[in-house]
Design an enzyme around this catalytic site. Structure first.
Site, PDB file in Angstrom:
ATOM      1  N   ASP A 217      -5.629  -9.401  -2.340  1.00  0.00           N
ATOM      2  CA  ASP A 217      -5.245  -8.159  -3.007  1.00  0.00           C
ATOM      3  C   ASP A 217      -6.118  -6.992  -2.538  1.00  0.00           C
ATOM      4  O   ASP A 217      -7.335  -7.148  -2.397  1.00  0.00           O
ATOM      5  CB  ASP A 217      -5.419  -8.363  -4.523  1.00  0.00           C
ATOM      6  CG  ASP A 217      -4.827  -7.240  -5.320  1.00  0.00           C
ATOM      7  OD1 ASP A 217      -3.616  -7.011  -5.194  1.00  0.00           O
ATOM      8  OD2 ASP A 217      -5.572  -6.585  -6.084  1.00  0.00           O
ATOM      9  N   GLU A 278      -3.157  -7.908   1.906  1.00  0.00           N
ATOM     10  CA  GLU A 278      -2.490  -6.698   1.440  1.00  0.00           C
ATOM     11  C   GLU A 278      -3.432  -5.564   1.826  1.00  0.00           C
ATOM     12  O   GLU A 278      -4.407  -5.292   1.120  1.00  0.00           O
ATOM     13  CB  GLU A 278      -2.275  -6.708  -0.075  1.00  0.00           C
ATOM     14  CG  GLU A 278      -1.453  -5.505  -0.512  1.00  0.00           C
ATOM     15  CD  GLU A 278      -1.780  -4.971  -1.897  1.00  0.00           C
ATOM     16  OE1 GLU A 278      -0.914  -4.332  -2.490  1.00  0.00           O
ATOM     17  OE2 GLU A 278      -2.908  -5.162  -2.389  1.00  0.00           O
TER      18      GLU A 278
HETATM   19  C1  GLC Z   1      -2.266  -4.718  -5.581  1.00  0.00           C
HETATM   20  C2  GLC Z   1      -1.245  -5.460  -6.408  1.00  0.00           C
HETATM   21  C3  GLC Z   1      -0.887  -4.616  -7.578  1.00  0.00           C
HETATM   22  C4  GLC Z   1      -2.119  -4.363  -8.413  1.00  0.00           C
HETATM   23  C5  GLC Z   1      -3.236  -3.752  -7.575  1.00  0.00           C
HETATM   24  C6  GLC Z   1      -4.562  -3.815  -8.275  1.00  0.00           C
HETATM   25  O1  GLC Z   1      -1.768  -3.584  -5.002  1.00  0.00           O
HETATM   26  O2  GLC Z   1      -0.148  -5.808  -5.614  1.00  0.00           O
HETATM   27  O3  GLC Z   1       0.127  -5.190  -8.355  1.00  0.00           O
HETATM   28  O4  GLC Z   1      -1.825  -3.497  -9.466  1.00  0.00           O
HETATM   29  O5  GLC Z   1      -3.400  -4.448  -6.358  1.00  0.00           O
HETATM   30  O6  GLC Z   1      -5.048  -5.117  -8.308  1.00  0.00           O
END
Ligand code: GLC
Length: 560
Positions: A217, A278
């Site tokens: 994440d 991500e």
């Molecule tokens: C990422 C997740 C999202 C979350 C954020 C904070 O972007 O996909 O859903 O709110 O991180 O953890």
């Protein structure tokens, strides 16, 4: 390729290079115990849907104990399962069953921040000003008279300042702590060796339990610039500001050393474990740095996800991703939707901009959505994406043609964005609704019959036509299109990992490419039907073809 595929890479250690991975938004996949929230038991019972669909792996959104301020991205304990989802024993059984079915599983780790309920943060608050545990987070004195103003001008992605002031155990006002997301999500200090060691140990915990990989994440946020300098005027536009070089908290070079350490952990297993980042970076070359040979395996492709439904933009996004990833030997990845963005069927049902599409709810242009057009384009988009080299992420429900629910009643909204924005930004709940499985009325088989509670978000009655049961066997349905495409992708030797060669075409609204050898994909973005060059064997098309013509907003797969 999944282990049941028939290509030579099927059993190979590099399965992840062209895997089709299905994102399970656990709270909304299937509710096994009738409390209105999806859980491990529900997922276990419904695994056959994924086998039937023909995916290779699943990625499960966070399942850890959490106050659920941000849908589980506020983790209170990284080595357990939230009771609402089940137990660690359930997780073990689920992992075993997933493997027995020939699938693989990725889980979601949140290393940028913990929940404010995490024992580390509680200790940091309770321990007073001299508590060494504060070093695991980012505490700073305030500025201005009495330290009443935040340490700098950083802003939370969910709205408002990125700083919250604490009250010391003796009642005095204390320092401020950083949270790039909600105040209940304090950012960890990745300069702390203890934090680094702890996360490598968490990775081992889950790898030892059998998970095949991890989605990281906000991988681009973990390292902050020394001295925490103010954001400049160019950096103010939050997520988009990753586009700016030398941003004080996005995509800093220091993150790569962390991931090299993580790669060593993954590679220490006989069947190496994999990572998907991500990460938002300002261009494909910066993104490719996350997937160099000694770092992570793959990274999500947001340039592709945000490209409008236009031939030129998609071709550029595809070309630059393949070039940048190819330069470091990594496969590209492709996705159209996820739990953070407006579902692509809805995005494609609106007029397409001449630049990146705003995928967040607050930026969705007002005005009606043409769901029939969105559906038609979504079908073509699925064929385009599944024909590309690399791996693919499908978001639960896209195989059913679910759209964004933009009219959820205010009182049902749960995304922190809603309150943090002063109720101006409706947030991401519209893409997170419980799956419709069967039946004529909500909850559409999401919860067992005679369940005690309603689904945690209300499903639209119109989803009656979109249930798995109503689409299965109907060859015109979205579900059958995905099933057939995934089947062909699995058995056709030209698909999956490998190269793509663009075909020369005189029509500007056409994308056409060949996968060496023996496969061609053509997508018509324009309104006019175009003739297909000759009568090759049609493997699959997103619409019914007539007289050798490919209609507008449609795609076809040909044997070549
Ligand atoms: C990422 C997740 C999202 C979350 C954020 C904070 O972007 O996909 O859903 O709110 O991180 O953890």
């Amino acid at each position: 390729m999944g282990v049941s595929g028939n290509r030579s890479s099927a059993q190979a250690l590099d399965w992840w290079r062209d895997a089709v991975c299905y994102q399970v938004y656990l709270r909304s996949f299937a509710d096994g115990n009738g409390d209105g929230v999806g859980d491990l038991a529900g997922l276990h019972q419904r695994l056959h849907h994924l086998v039937d669909l023909g995916v290779d792996a699943l990625w499960v959104n966070p399942w850890f104990p959490s106050p659920m301020v941000d849908g589980g991205y506020d983790v209170a304990d990284y080595r357990a399962i939230d009771p609402v989802f089940g137990t660690l024993t359930d997780a073990r059984a689920l992992i075993e069953e997933i493997h027995a079915l020939g699938l693989r599983i990725l889980i979601d780790i949140v290393p940028n921040h913990t929940s404010s309920h995490h024992p580390w943060f509680r200790e940091a608050l309770a321990g007073g000003p001299d508590c060494v545990g504060r070093d695991r987070y980012i505490f700073r004195p305030g500025t201005g008279p009495g330290g009443d103003a935040p340490p700098n001008n950083w802003r939370s992605v969910f709205g408002g300042s990125a700083w919250t002031r604490i009250v010391e155990p003796d009642g005095r006002a204390g320092p401020w702590y950083l949270h790039l997301f909600a105040p209940e999500q304090p950012d960890l200090n990745w300069d702390s060796r203890l934090v680094r060691r702890e996360f490598e140990s968490i990775l081992r915990f889950w790898f030892d339990l059998g998970v095949d990989g991890i989605r990281i994440d906000v991988a681009h946020a973990m390292v902050k610039a020394p001295g925490l300098p103010d954001l400049g005027p160019l950096d103010m536009e939050l997520v988009a500001s990753a586009a700016h070089a030398d941003h004080p908290h996005w995509d800093r070079d220091g993150v790569h050393e962390i991931f090299r350490g993580w790669r060593a952990v993954a590679d220490s297993y006989p069947e190496p474990r994999v990572f998907v980042a991500e990460a938002c970076a300002r261009n494909s070359e910066r993104l490719a740095r996350y997937v160099r040979a000694d770092e992570l395996h793959t990274a999500f492709n947001f340039d592709y996800l945000t490209a409008p439904w236009r031939a030129a933009h998609l071709r550029t996004a595809i070309g630059s991703s393949l070039t940048a990833m190819g330069a470091v030997g990594a496969p590209a990845t492709w996705a159209l939707s996820n739990h953070d963005v407006v579902r692509h069927l809805t995005r494609f049902g609106r007029p397409q901009p001449d630049g990146p599409v705003h995928t967040l709810a607050n930026h969705s242009p007002p005005g009606p959505v043409d769901l029939a057009l969105g559906t038609r384009r979504a079908r073509a988009a699925a064929l385009l994406m599944l024909a590309l080299p690399g791996s693919v992420y499908l978001y639960q429900g896209e195989e059913l043609g679910l759209w964004e629910v933009e009219d959820l009643p205010d009182e049902t909204l749960q995304d922190p964005t809603w309150e943090r924005s002063g109720r101006t930004d409706r947030g991401r709940d519209g893409s997170r609704l419980p799956m419709p499985w069967s039946g004529d009325a909500p909850p559409f088989g999401f919860s067992p019959e005679r369940a005690g509670a309603l689904p945690w978000l209300p499903q639209p009655p119109r989803w009656k036509q979109l249930t798995v049961r109503s689409q299965r066997g109907d060859e015109r349905s979205m579900l059958e299109l995905y099933r057939r495409a995934l089947h062909i992708r699995r058995i056709h030797p030209a698909l999956g990992d490998g190269a793509l060669v663009w075909d020369r075409t005189a029509v500007p609204d056409l994308l056409s490419f060949t996968r060496p050898s023996g496969f061609q994909c053509i997508v018509n973005f324009g309104p006019q039907a175009v003739p297909l060059a000759d009568h090759r064997e049609v493997l699959l098309s997103s619409v019914r073809l007539q007289d050798g013509l490919l209609p507008g907003d449609a795609a076809v797969w040909l044997a070549r």
